[in-house]
Design an enzyme around this catalytic site. Structure first.
Site, PDB file in Angstrom:
ATOM      1  N   TYR A 197       0.862  -1.183   0.000  1.00 37.68           N
ATOM      2  CA  TYR A 197       0.000   0.000   0.000  1.00 37.68           C
ATOM      3  C   TYR A 197       0.893   1.225   0.000  1.00 37.68           C
ATOM      4  O   TYR A 197       2.033   1.180  -0.463  1.00 37.68           O
ATOM      5  CB  TYR A 197      -0.954  -0.082   1.204  1.00 37.68           C
ATOM      6  CG  TYR A 197      -2.057   0.937   1.167  1.00 37.68           C
ATOM      7  CD1 TYR A 197      -2.837   1.124   0.025  1.00 37.68           C
ATOM      8  CD2 TYR A 197      -2.333   1.720   2.284  1.00 37.68           C
ATOM      9  CE1 TYR A 197      -3.844   2.064  -0.002  1.00 37.68           C
ATOM     10  CE2 TYR A 197      -3.349   2.664   2.266  1.00 37.68           C
ATOM     11  CZ  TYR A 197      -4.095   2.832   1.120  1.00 37.68           C
ATOM     12  OH  TYR A 197      -5.086   3.772   1.095  1.00 37.68           O
ATOM     13  N   ARG A 250      -7.119  11.104  -9.592  1.00 31.36           N
ATOM     14  CA  ARG A 250      -6.397  11.747  -8.500  1.00 31.36           C
ATOM     15  C   ARG A 250      -5.797  10.659  -7.612  1.00 31.36           C
ATOM     16  O   ARG A 250      -6.238  10.409  -6.503  1.00 31.36           O
ATOM     17  CB  ARG A 250      -7.338  12.642  -7.682  1.00 31.36           C
ATOM     18  CG  ARG A 250      -6.612  13.572  -6.721  1.00 31.36           C
ATOM     19  CD  ARG A 250      -7.527  14.050  -5.615  1.00 31.36           C
ATOM     20  NE  ARG A 250      -8.020  12.946  -4.805  1.00 31.36           N
ATOM     21  CZ  ARG A 250      -7.330  12.405  -3.799  1.00 31.36           C
ATOM     22  NH1 ARG A 250      -6.119  12.825  -3.501  1.00 31.36           N
ATOM     23  NH2 ARG A 250      -7.847  11.410  -3.104  1.00 31.36           N
ATOM     24  N   LYS A 268      -6.053  -1.843  -2.031  1.00 29.37           N
ATOM     25  CA  LYS A 268      -7.088  -1.672  -1.014  1.00 29.37           C
ATOM     26  C   LYS A 268      -7.770  -2.997  -0.696  1.00 29.37           C
ATOM     27  O   LYS A 268      -8.037  -3.313   0.473  1.00 29.37           O
ATOM     28  CB  LYS A 268      -8.136  -0.666  -1.505  1.00 29.37           C
ATOM     29  CG  LYS A 268      -7.662   0.771  -1.557  1.00 29.37           C
ATOM     30  CD  LYS A 268      -7.729   1.450  -0.197  1.00 29.37           C
ATOM     31  CE  LYS A 268      -7.399   2.926  -0.296  1.00 29.37           C
ATOM     32  NZ  LYS A 268      -7.491   3.625   0.979  1.00 29.37           N
ATOM     33  N   GLU A 340     -12.681   5.448  -4.857  1.00 30.73           N
ATOM     34  CA  GLU A 340     -11.287   5.655  -4.480  1.00 30.73           C
ATOM     35  C   GLU A 340     -10.589   6.571  -5.486  1.00 30.73           C
ATOM     36  O   GLU A 340     -10.597   6.315  -6.689  1.00 30.73           O
ATOM     37  CB  GLU A 340     -10.563   4.307  -4.432  1.00 30.73           C
ATOM     38  CG  GLU A 340      -9.259   4.329  -3.686  1.00 30.73           C
ATOM     39  CD  GLU A 340      -9.451   4.531  -2.190  1.00 30.73           C
ATOM     40  OE1 GLU A 340      -8.685   5.347  -1.604  1.00 30.73           O
ATOM     41  OE2 GLU A 340     -10.333   3.902  -1.596  1.00 30.73           O
ATOM     42  N   ASP A 341     -10.003   7.654  -4.980  1.00 29.71           N
ATOM     43  CA  ASP A 341      -9.139   8.540  -5.763  1.00 29.71           C
ATOM     44  C   ASP A 341      -9.823   9.132  -6.994  1.00 29.71           C
ATOM     45  O   ASP A 341      -9.239   9.217  -8.076  1.00 29.71           O
ATOM     46  CB  ASP A 341      -7.853   7.803  -6.164  1.00 29.71           C
ATOM     47  CG  ASP A 341      -6.927   7.608  -4.964  1.00 29.71           C
ATOM     48  OD1 ASP A 341      -7.248   8.143  -3.895  1.00 29.71           O
ATOM     49  OD2 ASP A 341      -5.906   6.927  -5.093  1.00 29.71           O
ATOM     50  N   ASP A 363     -13.597   6.559   0.391  1.00 30.94           N
ATOM     51  CA  ASP A 363     -12.522   6.423   1.372  1.00 30.94           C
ATOM     52  C   ASP A 363     -11.761   7.732   1.558  1.00 30.94           C
ATOM     53  O   ASP A 363     -11.306   8.033   2.654  1.00 30.94           O
ATOM     54  CB  ASP A 363     -11.566   5.312   0.931  1.00 30.94           C
ATOM     55  CG  ASP A 363     -10.588   4.927   2.027  1.00 30.94           C
ATOM     56  OD1 ASP A 363     -11.013   4.879   3.190  1.00 30.94           O
ATOM     57  OD2 ASP A 363      -9.413   4.686   1.718  1.00 30.94           O
ATOM     58  N   ASP A 364     -11.624   8.526   0.499  1.00 33.15           N
ATOM     59  CA  ASP A 364     -10.872   9.776   0.595  1.00 33.15           C
ATOM     60  C   ASP A 364     -11.631  10.818   1.404  1.00 33.15           C
ATOM     61  O   ASP A 364     -11.017  11.625   2.114  1.00 33.15           O
ATOM     62  CB  ASP A 364     -10.579  10.321  -0.806  1.00 33.15           C
ATOM     63  CG  ASP A 364      -9.846   9.304  -1.661  1.00 33.15           C
ATOM     64  OD1 ASP A 364      -8.727   8.927  -1.289  1.00 33.15           O
ATOM     65  OD2 ASP A 364     -10.407   8.856  -2.683  1.00 33.15           O
ATOM     66  N   ASN A 505      -0.183  11.997   1.064  1.00 37.26           N
ATOM     67  CA  ASN A 505       0.586  10.864   0.545  1.00 37.26           C
ATOM     68  C   ASN A 505       1.006  11.132  -0.889  1.00 37.26           C
ATOM     69  O   ASN A 505       0.349  11.885  -1.603  1.00 37.26           O
ATOM     70  CB  ASN A 505      -0.277   9.588   0.584  1.00 37.26           C
ATOM     71  CG  ASN A 505      -0.480   9.070   1.988  1.00 37.26           C
ATOM     72  OD1 ASN A 505       0.443   9.011   2.769  1.00 37.26           O
ATOM     73  ND2 ASN A 505      -1.709   8.697   2.312  1.00 37.26           N
TER      74      ASN A 505
END
Length: 649
Positions: A197, A250, A268, A340-341, A363-364, A505
């Protein structure tokens, strides 16, 4: 060189280096056929009019050639003239330009079993299993335990100096021996989490086109528009419970990586299994490919996605809507879809649009918020007071920043009974144009408007710190080294124990390092980051930086939703997850400067979180698995996937 390293890695581990090419076989199922099974492969070669040109039948009879035919037996006559085995194996050379039908029927035994990642055990097959499953001679005579396999593989992995090589070795292991992969990850989670990860997965996504070997999920591009249900049916598993989906716009703090963002859903879901115990066969990684605006990728000969600019507007919305509808139609009401992203302009809209009709979770926005809130609640045991007693300042007003801010406000509102609008006044945000204030309201994106408070315009973070005098400074900007010495010294000047969370991150994008936070605050900061930092010593005291990693939250949250049969995600479930995580931090952890528990206990932590989330689902009437178990923690533990090898009869 990587191919050579991979061969060495896998041969030393006693496991196969290639997986079965017969992707039509359903994963996770081994039919129980009699030992006299005849394995038949039929190749039908037809001309353009459909006439059969040649037909080859191959029949293998194990231990009892004279026994009765099985149900899948076929006529053993062959149109190929006798003369040796080359007719069977080399006949395609003469007709290689003809269209063929690749029929194959197989049982998970022998050579095929060693190349089936879901059932392969490498050198751990016992003598009895080797005899029963036609493995004699295909393996060296030594039988080794799964524990010894893990020990050997960890020794090999540690020889690699480059994290990306370790990542590739782990992905190869996942594709060749699934249970060993998860056993190794679970037993060495603190060491291996940064490999599978963040931060290593970020580099893997950047180079995904170059290192791409086998598909590990579903790629749904604009080419599949109108037939997404058929694409979902191509996935071999049918009982899907969790989908992690990205459009790659992203990825972490790295920007638009297009189709190469697949590394994120894959990583994930590996954590869903390793940390949360969700069975791997229930997990589906998906990448929605609508193109990319990354010029480097568009010009990269190794890029694996659509070579076009990103689709937007109606075309994008229609593809996503078809996907969401197809998922619900294919897998039912209770499948969890984790966004996600996605970029800000899509992330908030998708969450708002589908949260009332699907079991969805971003999740973000929500996962990051929940894990950060847990750290803040835990830190109160060190700094004192309640959340309402503190003032929060964010650098970054995207989906992570505003998501955390909103959950903080909700928790303050819950604790004090004040309206959430009033609670929001405890939270301030700085974006690229400065402090978000009421005079900017008309030009703000809709998700920033709740944070536009009355204040004079402020351009810089340092000025905002000096004006607002926050007790908590949180970085979600995606821009590295923005918490300067002056900023941290200012925080330390009016806080005995300033709380500094540098969450962006990967590591290169972190607003400050652990060393900078501790050094510039004279060792008084309570620090946590998004990416891991090594322990360090300052003036004779050892500090262990905490990691505000979403992996604390989403695996347990997902398990809680699954085991309760929840049909929607509610904000109260996120608050319950935060409180459950904060409760796991001990005084021993605080003494080391930690506001999160160590990852070595993550499965127990995930069980506690799952229990609290499930309890909230039952309380809210959103659970469908009735009746509610008496002991939800024990029930969560009993639901968790085990990577231990099974015995084959």
């Amino acid at each position: 060189m990587m191919s050579l390293n991979r061969s060495i890695f896998l041969s030393n581990a006693g496991i196969s280096s290639s997986s079965s090419p017969f992707t039509g076989r359903q994963r996770g199922s081994v039919p129980s056929f009699p030992s006299s099974l005849r394995v038949v492969a039929v190749n039908s070669n037809r001309d353009r009019n459909g006439s059969v040109l040649t037909e080859t039948t191959r029949k293998d009879v194990r231990d009892g050639a004279g026994s009765s035919s099985s149900a899948i037996d076929a006529d053993s006559k062959s149109t190929v003239a006798p003369g040796g085995p080359h007719e069977v194996y080399d006949e395609d050379a003469a007709i290689k330009e003809q269209v063929v039908t690749p029929w194959f029927v197989s049982v998970a035994s022998g050579y095929t079993l060693l190349r089936d990642p879901h059932h392969n055990k490498g050198l751990a097959f016992t003598d009895k299993e080797r005899g029963a499953h036609y493995l004699r001679g295909l393996l060296p005579p030594t039988v080794v335990s799964q524990e010894l396999q893990v020990k050997k593989l960890m020794h090999i992995i540690r020889q690699y100096q480059v994290p990306l090589q370790k990542y590739m070795a782990m992905m190869d292991l996942q594709e060749s021996n699934e249970k060993l992969f998860y056993k190794l990850l679970i037993d060495n989670v603190e060491e291996m989490l940064p490999i599978v990860y963040t931060p290593t997965v970020g580099e893997a996504c950047q180079k995904y086109g170059s290192i791409f070997g086998r598909p590990q999920g579903l790629y749904i591009s604009l080419k599949e528009k109108g037939c997404i249900r058929e694409v979902l049916r191509n996935w071999p598993e049918k009982n899907i419970e969790v989908i992690v989906v990205t459009d790659g716009e992203r990825i972490l703090g790295l920007g638009d990586l297009g189709c190469q963002g697949m590394g994120i859903p894959v990583g994930k879901l590996a954590l869903y299994t390793a940390l949360g115990g969700v069975r791997p066969s229930a997990c589906l990684p998906v990448t929605i490919d609508v193109g990319t605006n990354n010029e480097n990728l568009l010009n990269d000969e190794y890029y694996i996605g659509l070579r076009q600019r990103r689709a937007t507007g109606q075309e994008y919305a229609e593809l996503l809507h078809e996907f969401m509808s197809a998922v619900k139609q294919t897998y039912g009401e209770k499948v969890l879809i984790q966004f996600e992203d996605f970029a800000n302009h899509n992330a908030f809209d998708l969450l708002a649009k589908y949260s009332t009709t699907h079991l969805v979770f971003n999740d973000d926005i929500q996962g990051t918020a929940s894990v950060v809130l847990a750290g803040l609640v835990a830190s109160l045991k060190v700094v004192g007071g309640t959340l309402a007693d503190h003032t929060f300042l964010f650098l970054g007003a995207g989906e992570a920043g505003t998501g955390i801010a909103e959950l903080i406000a909700l928790e303050i509102s819950k604790q004090t009974n004040m309206p959430v609008e009033e609670a929001r006044k405890k939270v301030w945000l700085v974006d690229s144009k400065g402090l978000i204030v009421s005079s900017r309201r008309e030009s703000l994106q809709h998700f920033k408007k709740p944070w536009a408070h009355e204040h004079e315009p402020v351009k810089t973070l340092l000025d905002a710190v000096n004006d607002i005098k926050p007790t908590v400074l949180i970085g979600t900007s995606g821009v590295g080294r923005t918490f300067t010495k002056e900023v941290i010294e200012a925080m330390a000047s009016f806080n005995e124990k300033p709380i500094i969370l540098s969450l962006s991150n990967p590591t290169s994008q972190s607003e400050c390092t652990a060393e900078e936070a501790y050094t510039w605050s004279q060792g008084r900061a309570i620090f946590a980051s998004g990416s891991p930092f090594a322990p360090l010593e300052y003036e004779g005291k050892t500090f262990v930086p905490g990691q505000a990693n979403n992996a604390y939250i989403f695996p347990g949250l997902g398990l809680g939703l699954i085991m309760s049969g929840a049909i929607r995600v509610h904000d109260d479930m996120l608050l319950a997850a935060s409180e459950a995580l904060a409760d796991q931090v001990t005084q021993e952890n605080f003494d080391k400067g930690l506001i999160y528990p160590p990852f070595k206990n993550i499965r127990r932590i995930s069980a506690e979180i799952a229990a609290k989330v499930a309890a909230k689902a039952y309380e809210l009437g959103l659970a469908t698995r009735l009746p509610m178990p008496k002991d939800l923690v024990k029930h969560a533990e009993s639901c968790m996937y085990s990577p231990a090898y099974q015995t084959y009869r």
